[in-house]
Design a protein around this motif. Structure first.
Motif, PDB file in Angstrom:
ATOM      1  N   ILE A  66      36.132  35.278  28.552  1.00 36.89           N
ATOM      2  CA  ILE A  66      36.570  36.960  28.908  1.00 36.89           C
ATOM      3  C   ILE A  66      37.737  37.085  30.606  1.00 36.89           C
ATOM      4  O   ILE A  66      38.206  37.947  30.629  1.00 36.89           O
ATOM      5  CB  ILE A  66      35.633  37.824  28.791  1.00 36.89           C
ATOM      6  N   ARG A  68      38.257  35.145  32.204  1.00 37.39           N
ATOM      7  CA  ARG A  68      39.760  35.173  32.411  1.00 37.39           C
ATOM      8  C   ARG A  68      40.444  35.590  31.985  1.00 37.39           C
ATOM      9  O   ARG A  68      41.706  35.584  32.118  1.00 37.39           O
ATOM     10  CB  ARG A  68      39.706  33.747  32.280  1.00 37.39           C
ATOM     11  N   GLY A  69      40.900  36.829  31.488  1.00 34.17           N
ATOM     12  CA  GLY A  69      41.686  37.524  30.985  1.00 34.17           C
ATOM     13  C   GLY A  69      41.682  38.255  31.105  1.00 34.17           C
ATOM     14  O   GLY A  69      42.602  39.219  30.353  1.00 34.17           O
ATOM     15  N   VAL A  70      40.909  39.005  32.239  1.00 30.34           N
ATOM     16  CA  VAL A  70      41.077  40.250  32.688  1.00 30.34           C
ATOM     17  C   VAL A  70      41.335  39.956  33.897  1.00 30.34           C
ATOM     18  O   VAL A  70      41.732  39.205  34.227  1.00 30.34           O
ATOM     19  CB  VAL A  70      40.092  41.252  32.730  1.00 30.34           C
ATOM     20  N   PRO A  71      42.702  40.629  34.334  1.00 31.91           N
ATOM     21  CA  PRO A  71      43.568  40.205  36.065  1.00 31.91           C
ATOM     22  C   PRO A  71      41.981  40.367  36.577  1.00 31.91           C
ATOM     23  O   PRO A  71      40.868  41.170  36.785  1.00 31.91           O
ATOM     24  CB  PRO A  71      44.272  41.702  36.446  1.00 31.91           C
ATOM     25  N   VAL A  73      41.904  42.116  39.630  1.00 35.18           N
ATOM     26  CA  VAL A  73      42.219  42.944  40.254  1.00 35.18           C
ATOM     27  C   VAL A  73      40.990  44.125  40.287  1.00 35.18           C
ATOM     28  O   VAL A  73      39.797  44.737  40.474  1.00 35.18           O
ATOM     29  CB  VAL A  73      43.223  43.531  40.637  1.00 35.18           C
ATOM     30  N   LEU A  74      41.271  43.555  38.776  1.00 41.73           N
ATOM     31  CA  LEU A  74      40.128  45.331  37.472  1.00 41.73           C
ATOM     32  C   LEU A  74      39.213  44.636  38.061  1.00 41.73           C
ATOM     33  O   LEU A  74      38.253  45.525  38.284  1.00 41.73           O
ATOM     34  CB  LEU A  74      40.523  45.385  36.051  1.00 41.73           C
ATOM     35  N   PHE A 138      36.459  30.421  36.382  1.00 39.68           N
ATOM     36  CA  PHE A 138      37.359  29.721  36.920  1.00 39.68           C
ATOM     37  C   PHE A 138      36.485  28.868  36.963  1.00 39.68           C
ATOM     38  O   PHE A 138      36.950  27.474  36.140  1.00 39.68           O
ATOM     39  CB  PHE A 138      38.016  29.753  37.244  1.00 39.68           C
TER      40      PHE A 138
END
Lengths: 270, 244
Positions: A66, A68-71, A73-74, A138
């Motif tokens: 999850i 890694r699936g979101v930017p 920055v967010l 990561f």
């Protein structure tokens, strides 16, 4: 000629510039702290992912996929805000009187006493933690893969010596996995270094913010040197700075990998 | 629940900006990357050094800084160049500037991926092509390129998703024009209105996740098509292990 040098020297060492140079400490601190935390979270995530118990395995997998699936920055913005609100909510539930809550007009915090003011230090720590959390996901993947590449014979030998599963993990598997994890971890480190440029989004007066302020056009002689928009020059300096940091890190990781790969017969030493 | 649906509706407009930035920069970046990869593999020392330096510089520095640098450079050229040409509104617009910097950035990353794939193209096949008397361009079109794209496709898929994630910082570096706000800016303005971080940022994250999954799915289809000459890989089996 000497006059020119003295002139530019005095410009480049005025108070604002000195503050700019000093603000590099925030970037360096966030990178080092974020890197260290990323390894810690990565180890934790990889251990969870390797767990024998399904719910823990799911948590590890969920965390690494999850995040890694979101930017970045967010998450980088969200975590400090959420953490601050969580603490304020906790404090508010303890100290807010009903009258204080009724007197509060703003949407947040529930009452004025519960407001938590965050300074640069707090934001810097929170930023490091969120860097660690994001890039820990990561690192989880990297370390998970590296744990699996440790030769099975080593683990079997350890078991044959009567080591408990925890001892096998900590004394053999994690000790030996670094050689395989280093190339991946060096990539994660590069990502962290680049992510430190986002510190200014958390109200930290970091190198990017100062570059913007110093380069902004100035028309008042009283304020300092009168110049037009010089921002791109300052950003160019940062651009070169980051490239230099990348180059240095590459060299450093090469040296570490050469050293860590000594005495290990494998194709991990590329 | 109502607030959640409201957010979903509001951000369905915002996500279009992120998709626009990604969709505008991916095709151009792709073409540029092919040339960069060929340049990095070229024996000509000048082309080789230039492309190497370009790829290294853009991969070694943060995209955030690149945005600021190119935008401020364009600003400082405004009076001298863009204004007289009458295109300053166009050049300085985030919808032009954003894709421009994204193209420069993704071309470097994709170029590195393609270069890696180019070096992994089987030597024997190239030699066989040469033995058949194919010209350089025939070799490239019929042997090198099909191998290259198959080798590079999984990594390229990742890069595209990363690029889509990178569109989140476009409007942190460039000015927001009118109501043209992407997911992050929308989430941030909504947050500043009612301080509900969990709702707004989660909805934005959901949109990012959803688009990433769609990209993975579409690129997976393309990959299947590219690999159609190979026997199909074994299908995924559902076999949960509750306790190992």
């Amino acid at each position: 000629m000497t006059d020119d040098i003295a002139y530019w020297f005095s410009y480049l060492t005025n108070g604002k510039h000195l503050t700019w140079y000093a603000s590099f400490q925030f970037t360096i601190f966030a990178a080092l702290m974020g890197g260290a935390l990323a390894v810690v979270f990565g180890l934790l995530g990889a251990t969870l992912k390797n767990s024998r118990f399904l719910p823990l395995r799911l948590i590890g997998t969920f965390y690494s996929s999850i995040v890694r699936g979101v930017p970045d920055v967010l998450f980088f913005l969200f975590f400090p805000l959420a953490f601050e609100q969580g603490v304020e909510w906790l404090v508010a539930s303890q100290i807010c009187t009903p009258e204080a809550i009724a007197a509060q007009t703003a949407a947040w915090p529930p009452c004025k006493e519960a407001n938590w003011f965050l300074g640069t230090t707090e934001y810097l720590l929170l930023a490091s933690v969120s860097l660690g959390l994001v890039y820990g996901a990561f690192a989880t993947n990297v370390i998970h893969g590296a744990l699996r590449s440790v030769p099975n014979g080593q683990l079997e030998a350890a078991r044959a010596f009567g080591m408990s599963p925890g001892q096998v993990l900590w004394r053999i598997q994690i000790r030996q996995m670094w050689v395989y994890a280093l190339p991946g971890l060096s990539n994660v480190w590069m990502l962290i270094v680049k992510a430190t440029s986002l510190l200014s989004l958390l109200q930290i007066a970091d190198i990017v913010l100062w570059a913007d302020r110093l380069g902004a056009p100035n028309f008042l002689p009283a304020v300092g040197l009168v110049h037009e928009d010089w921002r791109w020059r300052y950003y160019l300096v940062l651009f070169v700075f980051y490239i230099l940091v990348t180059w240095l890190s590459e060299r450093a990781f090469e040296a570490i990998m050469r050293r860590a790969g000594k005495g290990i017969l494998s194709e991990a030493r590329v | 629940m109502q607030a959640f649906l409201n957010d979903l509706a509001l951000m369905s407009q915002a996500v279009l900006f992120n998709i626009y930035f990604a969709a505008a920069s991916i095709p151009i970046g792709f073409v540029l990357a092919v040339f960069l990869a060929l340049g990095k593999a070229s024996p000509n020392p000048i082309i080789n050094r230039l492309t190497r330096g370009y790829i290294y510089a853009f991969r070694g520095s943060p995209l955030f800084i690149q945005f600021f640098m190119f935008y401020s450079l364009a600003l400082s050229l405004n009076i001298a160049v863009w204004k007289p040409l009458g295109i300053s509104g166009f050049v300085l617009h985030p919808l032009f500037m954003g894709p421009l910097v994204l193209v420069l950035n993704t071309a470097a990353y994709t170029g590195e991926i393609f270069y890696g794939a180019l070096r992994a193209v089987p030597r024997g096949e190239v030699e066989a092509a040469r033995a058949y008397g194919m010209s350089r361009s025939q070799q490239f079109r019929r042997v090198i390129w099909p191998n290259l794209i198959r080798l590079a496709w999984p990594a390229y898929t990742n890069e595209v998703v990363f690029l889509f994630h990178a569109t989140a910082i476009v409007y942190f570096a460039l000015p927001v024009v009118g109501a043209q706000a992407d997911l992050m800016i929308t989430a941030k303005t909504l947050f500043e209105r009612d301080y509900n971080a969990f709702l707004h940022f989660s909805v934005a994250a959901l949109y990012f996740l959803a688009v990433s999954l769609v990209v993975f799915f579409l690129f997976g289809l393309v990959y299947q098509r590219l690999m159609r000459h190979l026997p199909a890989p074994p299908r995924m089996r559902y076999r949960p292990k509750w306790m190992r």
